[in-house]
Design a protein around this motif. Structure first.
Motif, short mmCIF file in Angstrom:
data_model
loop_
_atom_site.label_atom_id
_atom_site.label_comp_id
_atom_site.label_asym_id
_atom_site.label_seq_id
_atom_site.Cartn_x
_atom_site.Cartn_y
_atom_site.Cartn_z
N SER A 96 96.78 -41.59 28.95
CA SER A 96 96.09 -40.79 27.71
C SER A 96 97.45 -40.13 26.99
N GLY A 100 96.68 -35.05 28.75
CA GLY A 100 95.48 -35.69 28.98
C GLY A 100 93.92 -35.47 28.42
N GLY A 101 92.88 -36.30 28.53
CA GLY A 101 92.00 -36.20 27.84
C GLY A 101 91.54 -37.46 27.16
N PHE A 126 93.68 -40.67 35.47
CA PHE A 126 94.41 -40.31 34.20
C PHE A 126 95.75 -39.97 34.31
N THR A 128 99.64 -39.91 31.95
CA THR A 128 100.14 -39.61 30.37
C THR A 128 101.24 -40.65 29.92
N CYS A 135 100.68 -35.18 33.87
CA CYS A 135 99.33 -35.02 33.43
C CYS A 135 98.79 -33.77 33.85
N LEU A 137 94.69 -32.24 33.29
CA LEU A 137 93.52 -32.30 32.65
C LEU A 137 92.94 -30.85 32.47
N GLY A 143 90.31 -32.65 28.18
CA GLY A 143 90.69 -32.94 29.52
C GLY A 143 89.79 -32.35 30.56
N ARG A 144 89.44 -31.13 30.28
CA ARG A 144 88.58 -30.49 31.23
C ARG A 144 87.43 -31.05 31.80
N GLY A 147 88.13 -34.17 33.87
CA GLY A 147 88.63 -33.94 35.21
C GLY A 147 87.54 -33.44 35.91
N GLU A 154 93.91 -37.47 38.83
CA GLU A 154 95.01 -37.07 37.98
C GLU A 154 96.19 -37.61 38.64
#
Length: 193
Positions: A96, A100-101, A126, A128, A135, A137, A143-144, A147, A154
């Motif tokens: 990502s 992240g996200g 995920f 990066t 990363c 999240l 990202g939250r 996650g 992660e």
């Protein structure tokens, strides 16, 4: 005495789990990402920077699940591509942007595809595209929500290459998602800090 897999190149000894080829033609072609070099080779001698941990006899694993895909997000990628991509693999690594996200956040089409994937009992890790710092999240809203999905892991500060191989290894040992996730999150040879 040494353990693990290392790359020895241009006088540097780099943990295999932290090595990344960063130059195509130069002698200093490999870099250690998010971790110091293990040692240097000078005048035929190995000068160690880190204490080597030798954990007894080596263990060999012969099973890998090669049906692990790496999906690199790019600007403007069609949101329906994940549904197609997921059909090809048993687990995916998503490279990502930034920490992240997914584009569109939890209300976007990519998030919906990822949620369906996770509900099917599969893993998505995920990472990066940025080489340093890793990363996380939890930093931004996009990202939250990702996650919090069951089956999303992660990579933290692992290299994408190490993430893909470790996921292949974990899924080669078990088909159970929770067991594979625990194996993936267990530190091996400096891969997760």
């Amino acid at each position: 005495r040494s353990s693990g897999v290392s790359i020895v190149f241009d006088g540097k000894v780099i943990a295999g789990t932290r090595a990344k080829k960063t130059r195509t033609k130069s002698y200093n072609a490999f870099s250690s990402i998010n971790f110091p070099e293990l040692a240097a080779v000078r005048d035929g001698r190995v000068i160690r920077y880190n204490e080597q941990r030798c954990a007894g006899e080596p263990r060999f694993f012969r099973k890998l699940n090669s049906k692990v895909g790496v999906f690199k997000l790019i600007p403007g990628v069609p949101s329906d591509i994940l549904d197609y991509y997921f059909q090809l693999f048993d687990a995916v690594v998503i490279e990502s942007f930034g920490v992240g996200g997914l584009p569109g956040g939890e209300h976007g089409e990519m998030f919906a595809a990822l949620r369906r994937w996770c509900e099917s009992g599969r893993l998505a890790v995920f990472t990066t595209q940025v080489p340093h710092e890793g990363c996380d999240l939890a930093v931004y809203e996009v990202g939250r929500a990702v996650g919090e999905l069951p089956g999303v892991l992660e990579a933290r500060d692992m290299t994408p290459e190490a993430v893909a191989v470790k996921l292949m290894w974990a899924l080669g040992q078990t088909e159970d998602r929770e067991k594979a996730a625990r194996l993936f999150e267990t530190p091996i040879e400096y891969d997760i800090m």
